[in-house]
Design an enzyme around this catalytic site. Structure first.
Site, short mmCIF file in Angstrom:
data_model
loop_
_atom_site.label_atom_id
_atom_site.label_comp_id
_atom_site.label_asym_id
_atom_site.label_seq_id
_atom_site.Cartn_x
_atom_site.Cartn_y
_atom_site.Cartn_z
N LYS A 53 0.84 -1.20 0.00
CA LYS A 53 0.00 0.00 0.00
C LYS A 53 0.87 1.25 0.00
O LYS A 53 0.57 2.23 -0.69
CB LYS A 53 -0.94 -0.02 1.22
CG LYS A 53 -2.10 -0.99 1.00
CD LYS A 53 -2.81 -1.40 2.26
CE LYS A 53 -3.78 -2.55 1.93
NZ LYS A 53 -4.26 -3.26 3.09
N GLN A 97 -5.33 -2.20 9.09
CA GLN A 97 -5.12 -3.53 8.51
C GLN A 97 -5.72 -4.60 9.42
O GLN A 97 -5.48 -4.61 10.62
CB GLN A 97 -3.61 -3.75 8.31
CG GLN A 97 -3.27 -5.03 7.57
CD GLN A 97 -3.73 -5.04 6.12
OE1 GLN A 97 -3.75 -4.01 5.46
NE2 GLN A 97 -4.14 -6.19 5.64
N ASP A 120 -11.50 1.77 3.38
CA ASP A 120 -11.89 0.39 3.12
C ASP A 120 -13.38 0.25 2.78
O ASP A 120 -13.82 -0.78 2.29
CB ASP A 120 -11.64 -0.47 4.37
CG ASP A 120 -10.28 -1.14 4.39
OD1 ASP A 120 -9.85 -1.61 3.34
OD2 ASP A 120 -9.68 -1.19 5.48
#
Ligand code: GUN
Length: 286
Positions: A53, A97, A120
């Site tokens: 990322k 995460q 997300d």
């Protein structure tokens, strides 16, 4: 092999090039998109994802801020960090995460993220907006899958779509997105009877079960579009999807490889969400 390969790596590169242009335009207007990535603990797979990322952000000109926290971090400390990131004007998007260590409640963490910074698209407000077709963000993997289906050239409207897996991250939102494009959607899961027969109805089959090579060629209708969301590491270290590629690619009309299919698309869609967040926070439309 007869199937067309849906090359996610190539498509993601194309999308990243477009994103680079958009970021450059935003920077010219004084808007610098920034993504905060939070990782707790030392899970090696999570570490790999987080590194990717950071690299993706750098490639397209998005700033990234990494917060690597010790495994022993308390839920309260993590929530404090999120509250700080919610207020930080340099941070357009926040990603925590997953999975988190067992002593931290994932829902509490996801719910604490400002929905306007939810890179997300996991926050219930954004999930709800997706349900009613009023979304700004889309969850990264399902959005990437829709791009790959578009790339296959097949129209979703009126097609039999079968999604294998009902997770909050993939299966459920994937089904909503296919429905929003007027697909006839069936969601399968571990209690589904005659899974092979149900899958065989699919013009578009999305496999997101998390079981290596579970879907065989015999499950697939000739000519179907097969999208494999799975990433499974075998004991011999080989990376395979949820679909048995060798048999499925003999039957399918189009199929995603693993690696190089859905994975790179998920990563590209995270960048799209980050830019959308930066635009929205600066009064732009998306
Ligand atoms: N872990 C595995 N996939 C994901 C994802 O898409 N987002 C986050 N935050 N964590 C993950």
């Amino acid at each position: 092999m007869t199937a067309k390969i849906l090359d996610g790596k190539n498509l993601a590169e194309k999308i990243k090039n477009e994103i680079k242009e958009v970021v450059s335009g935003l920077r010219n207007e004084g808007i610098i998109p920034g993504l905060a990535v939070v990782i707790v603990g030392n899970d090696p797979a999570s570490r790999t994802y987080v590194n990717s990322k950071r690299k993706d952000c750098a490639e397209v000109g998005i700033e990234s801020f990494e917060y690597a926290l010790d495994e022993s971090t308390s839920e309260e400390e993590l929530l404090e960090l999120i509250a700080k990131l919610n207020k930080d004007p340099k941070v357009s998007g926040i990603l925590v995460q997953l999975p988190l260590p067992k002593h931290i409640n994932e829902d509490a963490v996801i719910f604490a993220i400002d929905p306007a910074k939810d890179a997300d698209c996991f926050h219930p407000v954004n999930v709800g907006k997706l349900m009613i077709g009023k979304h700004e963000f889309l969850p990264c993997t399902p959005a990437g899958v829709m791009e790959l289906i578009k790339e296959s050239g097949i129209e979703v409207a009126g097609k039999e779509c079968v999604v294998v897996g009902r997770s909050n991250i993939v299966g459920k939102p994937q089904s909503m997105l296919l429905l929003s494009q007027n697909g006839t959607v069936t969601i399968c899961h571990s209690k589904t009877k005659n899974l092979e027969e149900v899958c065989k109805r699919a013009d578009i089959l999305v496999a997101a079960v998390g079981r290596p090579e579970f879907i065989k060629g015999s499950y697939i209708k000739p000519g179907a579009v097969v999208i494999d969301v799975g990433i499974n590491r075998l004991e011999n270290k080989k990376l395979v999807g949820d679909v048995e590629f060798s048999s499925a690619s003999e039957v399918a009309g189009a199929i995603t490889p693993v690696p190089g299919g859905v994975g790179p698309m998920t990563r590209a869609m995270l960048l799209v969400n980050t830019i959308k967040a930066a635009k929205l926070q600066n009064g732009r439309s998306v």
